[in-house]
Write a protein that holds these residues in place. Structure first.
Motif, PDB file in Angstrom:
ATOM      1  N   SER A  70       0.987  -1.385  -0.127  1.00 51.18           N
ATOM      2  CA  SER A  70       0.362   0.047  -0.019  1.00 51.18           C
ATOM      3  C   SER A  70       0.779   1.241   0.171  1.00 51.18           C
ATOM      4  CB  SER A  70      -0.892  -0.137   1.169  1.00 51.18           C
ATOM      5  OG  SER A  70      -1.481  -1.215   1.492  1.00 51.18           O
ATOM      6  N   ASP A  71       2.106   1.755   0.930  1.00 52.78           N
ATOM      7  CA  ASP A  71       2.468   2.372   0.171  1.00 52.78           C
ATOM      8  C   ASP A  71       3.206   3.217  -0.751  1.00 52.78           C
ATOM      9  OD1 ASP A  71       4.098   4.721   1.137  1.00 52.78           O
ATOM     10  OD2 ASP A  71       5.418   4.066   2.809  1.00 52.78           O
ATOM     11  N   LEU A  72       2.805   3.715  -1.780  1.00 56.01           N
ATOM     12  CA  LEU A  72       2.711   3.937  -2.810  1.00 56.01           C
ATOM     13  C   LEU A  72       4.264   4.965  -2.478  1.00 56.01           C
ATOM     14  CD1 LEU A  72      -0.234   4.124  -4.471  1.00 56.01           C
ATOM     15  CD2 LEU A  72       1.289   3.164  -4.439  1.00 56.01           C
ATOM     16  N   ASN A  73       4.791   5.408  -1.440  1.00 56.71           N
ATOM     17  CA  ASN A  73       5.869   6.698  -2.178  1.00 56.71           C
ATOM     18  C   ASN A  73       8.358   4.803  -1.518  1.00 56.71           C
ATOM     19  OD1 ASN A  73       4.711   9.021  -1.662  1.00 56.71           O
ATOM     20  ND2 ASN A  73       3.712   8.969   0.458  1.00 56.71           N
TER      21      ASN A  73
ATOM     22  N   VAL B 203      -2.119  -5.188  -7.386  1.00 53.42           N
ATOM     23  CA  VAL B 203      -1.744  -3.633  -7.397  1.00 53.42           C
ATOM     24  C   VAL B 203      -2.633  -3.000  -7.139  1.00 53.42           C
ATOM     25  CG1 VAL B 203       0.120  -4.642  -8.809  1.00 53.42           C
ATOM     26  CG2 VAL B 203      -1.502  -3.527  -9.838  1.00 53.42           C
ATOM     27  N   ILE B 204      -2.054  -1.135  -6.811  1.00 53.11           N
ATOM     28  CA  ILE B 204      -3.259  -0.777  -6.177  1.00 53.11           C
ATOM     29  C   ILE B 204      -3.020   0.672  -6.752  1.00 53.11           C
ATOM     30  CG2 ILE B 204      -3.604  -2.167  -4.623  1.00 53.11           C
ATOM     31  CD1 ILE B 204      -1.870   0.689  -2.881  1.00 53.11           C
ATOM     32  N   ASN B 205      -2.213   0.721  -8.127  1.00 55.61           N
ATOM     33  CA  ASN B 205      -1.561   1.761  -8.865  1.00 55.61           C
ATOM     34  C   ASN B 205      -1.064   1.958  -9.852  1.00 55.61           C
ATOM     35  OD1 ASN B 205       0.320   4.056  -9.476  1.00 55.61           O
ATOM     36  ND2 ASN B 205      -0.971   5.592  -7.416  1.00 55.61           N
ATOM     37  N   PRO B 206      -1.347   2.641 -11.414  1.00 55.30           N
ATOM     38  CA  PRO B 206      -0.243   2.071 -12.036  1.00 55.30           C
ATOM     39  C   PRO B 206       1.476   2.087 -12.615  1.00 55.30           C
ATOM     40  CG  PRO B 206      -2.563   3.508 -12.446  1.00 55.30           C
ATOM     41  CD  PRO B 206      -2.473   3.238 -11.495  1.00 55.30           C
ATOM     42  N   ARG B 207       1.410   2.963 -11.356  1.00 60.42           N
ATOM     43  CA  ARG B 207       3.296   2.906 -11.241  1.00 60.42           C
ATOM     44  C   ARG B 207       3.450   1.764 -10.996  1.00 60.42           C
ATOM     45  NH1 ARG B 207       4.989   7.203  -7.855  1.00 60.42           N
ATOM     46  NH2 ARG B 207       3.443   6.816  -6.247  1.00 60.42           N
TER      47      ARG B 207
ATOM     48  N   GLY C 161      10.807  -0.347  -1.811  1.00 61.33           N
ATOM     49  CA  GLY C 161      10.402  -1.268  -0.576  1.00 61.33           C
ATOM     50  C   GLY C 161       9.373  -2.709  -1.450  1.00 61.33           C
ATOM     51  N   PHE C 162       8.827  -1.734  -2.512  1.00 64.22           N
ATOM     52  CA  PHE C 162       7.758  -2.299  -3.133  1.00 64.22           C
ATOM     53  C   PHE C 162       8.745  -3.632  -4.160  1.00 64.22           C
ATOM     54  CE2 PHE C 162       5.210  -2.536  -7.409  1.00 64.22           C
ATOM     55  CZ  PHE C 162       4.436  -3.205  -6.764  1.00 64.22           C
ATOM     56  N   ALA C 163       9.533  -2.850  -4.731  1.00 64.28           N
ATOM     57  CA  ALA C 163      10.904  -3.813  -5.347  1.00 64.28           C
ATOM     58  C   ALA C 163      10.648  -5.031  -5.230  1.00 64.28           C
ATOM     59  CB  ALA C 163      11.972  -3.087  -6.222  1.00 64.28           C
ATOM     60  N   ASN C 164      11.198  -4.464  -4.068  1.00 67.68           N
ATOM     61  CA  ASN C 164      12.139  -5.775  -3.156  1.00 67.68           C
ATOM     62  C   ASN C 164      11.183  -6.886  -2.017  1.00 67.68           C
ATOM     63  OD1 ASN C 164      14.571  -4.817  -2.501  1.00 67.68           O
ATOM     64  ND2 ASN C 164      14.264  -3.326  -0.971  1.00 67.68           N
ATOM     65  N   GLU C 165       9.745  -6.078  -2.296  1.00 71.30           N
ATOM     66  CA  GLU C 165       8.710  -7.684  -1.974  1.00 71.30           C
ATOM     67  C   GLU C 165       9.186  -8.429  -3.434  1.00 71.30           C
ATOM     68  OE1 GLU C 165       5.713  -6.993   1.246  1.00 71.30           O
ATOM     69  OE2 GLU C 165       3.965  -7.141  -0.457  1.00 71.30           O
ATOM     70  N   ILE C 166       8.364  -7.356  -4.185  1.00 70.14           N
ATOM     71  CA  ILE C 166       8.465  -8.318  -5.592  1.00 70.14           C
ATOM     72  C   ILE C 166       9.613  -9.465  -5.948  1.00 70.14           C
ATOM     73  CG2 ILE C 166       8.354  -8.431  -8.160  1.00 70.14           C
ATOM     74  CD1 ILE C 166       5.782  -6.084  -6.439  1.00 70.14           C
ATOM     75  N   LYS C 167      10.396  -8.682  -5.117  1.00 66.60           N
ATOM     76  CA  LYS C 167      11.630 -10.320  -5.378  1.00 66.60           C
ATOM     77  C   LYS C 167      11.280 -11.407  -4.691  1.00 66.60           C
ATOM     78  CE  LYS C 167      14.841  -6.306  -6.738  1.00 66.60           C
ATOM     79  NZ  LYS C 167      15.455  -5.954  -6.077  1.00 66.60           N
ATOM     80  N   LEU C 168      11.532 -10.738  -3.567  1.00 68.44           N
ATOM     81  CA  LEU C 168      10.935 -11.886  -2.042  1.00 68.44           C
ATOM     82  C   LEU C 168      10.450 -12.717  -2.486  1.00 68.44           C
ATOM     83  CD1 LEU C 168      11.015 -13.074   0.565  1.00 68.44           C
ATOM     84  CD2 LEU C 168       9.149 -11.481   1.103  1.00 68.44           C
TER      85      LEU C 168
END
Lengths: 307, 93
Positions: free
Chosen positions: A199-202, A224-228, A206-213
């Motif tokens: 949820s933290d779009l800023n 995902v919650i945002n197009p970015r 952290g998001f990329a690390n979570e995807i790798k995990l």
């Protein structure tokens, strides 16, 4: 409906927001998930249902998979949601807060009834179940195998963390057992595993690390919650060139074996077994979806092999 | 029979619709739209068609359009009519 397709990203769109409902597909997510549940106020459930119904019936979403998260059947809204979205031709009904196989069976029965009533092919509407509690995690395999309509199970981490009496951390240590249980249950059932939202779009790092995990854990993709967030997931899920080359060679060897009428596939003297072939096919699918290779390149191999 | 009701929002891409009963036997639609010149007639027609499907008469409709597409207009007029008629029975087409 296509049960086996790429689901790297499932983009969330609030059900009572016309702009997002109509345009969610333009950002390139593999699936869009229109939400009639948590993002819709109780007083707007009726309006959101009609909005999603009319959008599904008349908008052109191209090849994007269309998923609608309905309200639980235990609420006054769940039945009507299923009635509307199945009639409108939705590809997948996403069940929230699934805790037992019986939840899936009841949803399946209602979908079957509506398919019969509206003349839709029985079995053509798929189901995915969100697991959002300790009980749901314990029952993950039973849920995953409760209906032939099941195409995937997903983790809903906010409710799950609250149910565990903890809160979400950046590292996600509290989610590890649930994530691994869901992947194992999905693999054992032969369906997809989708991870929870970030949820933290800023915090894109952290998001990329979570995807790798979650990629390493074996998940097929992420909500995902945002197009970015979409290109970040797609980039991390994109296979590397060496992997693509190897996979193309395996596919080529398979095509050569087929052309010769041979049941054994071999490459450079080594036999290729089924899991290796399936992984190669998935790599090629990902490479095409990521725009790294085109379908034409693959057809080139087919032409060469067939010739 | 019919009570006053509203549906939709004033957000971009949406349409806000209010209906109320009137004594005269007519469908009276007042439309404000950022694209009234281009699409006003079409929006009104969708609204009138949906009202006619329910055999309603004696209804005033106040519409503020913010660039809604046809499917949104159809969804919102049906939501407001359901609310005005106090029904959730939907005629699926």
């Amino acid at each position: 409906m296509n049960k086996n397709r790429l689901r790297r990203t499932m983009m969330f769109a609030p059900g009572n927001n016309p702009s997002m409902i109509q345009d969610a597909h333009i950002y390139g997510a593999d699936s869009i998930m229109m939400d009639l549940e948590d993002s819709v106020a109780l007083a707007q459930k009726d309006a959101a249902r009609l909005l999603v119904y009319n959008a599904l019936k008349s908008c052109n979403y191209g090849n994007t998979e269309l998923v609608v998260r309905v309200n639980p059947l235990s609420t006054p809204y769940g039945m009507q949601d299923i009635e509307a979205v199945v009639r409108a031709g939705v590809h997948v009904v996403r069940m929230p807060k699934t805790e037992t196989a019986q939840d899936v069976v009841e949803c399946d029965e209602q979908i079957t009834r509506v398919e019969r009533e509206c003349g839709r092919e029985v079995g053509s509407t798929l189901i995915m179940a969100a697991i959002e509690s300790a009980l749901g995690v314990v029952n993950a395999y039973a849920i995953a195998t409760a209906s032939p309509r099941m195409m995937g199970i997903a983790l809903g981490a906010e409710d799950y963390s609250a149910n565990l009496k903890t809160n979400r951390s950046k590292e996600g240590i509290e989610l590890l057992l649930a994530r691994q249980t869901i992947v194992v249950a999905a693999r054992a059932a032969g369906i997809d595993a989708l991870d929870t939202v970030f949820s933290d779009l800023n915090d894109m790092e952290g998001f990329a690390n979570e995807i790798k995990l979650i990629k390493q854990l074996g998940f097929d993709g992420k909500s995902v919650i945002n197009p970015r967030q979409i290109p970040i997931v797609h980039n991390i899920f994109a296979p590397e060139s060496q992997q693509i080359e190897k996979s193309l060679n395996i596919i080529r060897a398979m095509q050569e074996a087929t052309a010769k009428g041979s049941g054994v596939i071999s490459l450079k003297g080594k036999m290729i077994d089924r899991p290796v072939l399936l992984r190669a096919q998935r790599t090629i699918d990902l490479a095409i979806a990521s725009g790294i290779i085109s379908k034409d390149e693959l057809y080139g191999y087919e032409v060469e092999n067939n010739g | 029979m019919l009570k006053s009701a509203s549906a939709g929002t004033l957000e971009s891409g949406d349409i806000y619709i209010e209906v109320s009963p009137i004594i005269e036997h007519k469908i009276d639609v007042k439309l404000t739209s950022i694209v009234a010149q281009q699409f006003g007639k079409r929006i009104k027609q969708i609204i009138i068609d949906e009202i006619a499907k329910r055999d309603l008469n004696g209804i005033s409709v106040n519409v503020v359009d913010k660039g809604a597409r046809d499917c949104t207009v159809k969804a919102r007029i049906n939501a407001v009519l359901n609310r005005a008629m106090d029904t959730e029975v939907i005629k699926w087409d």
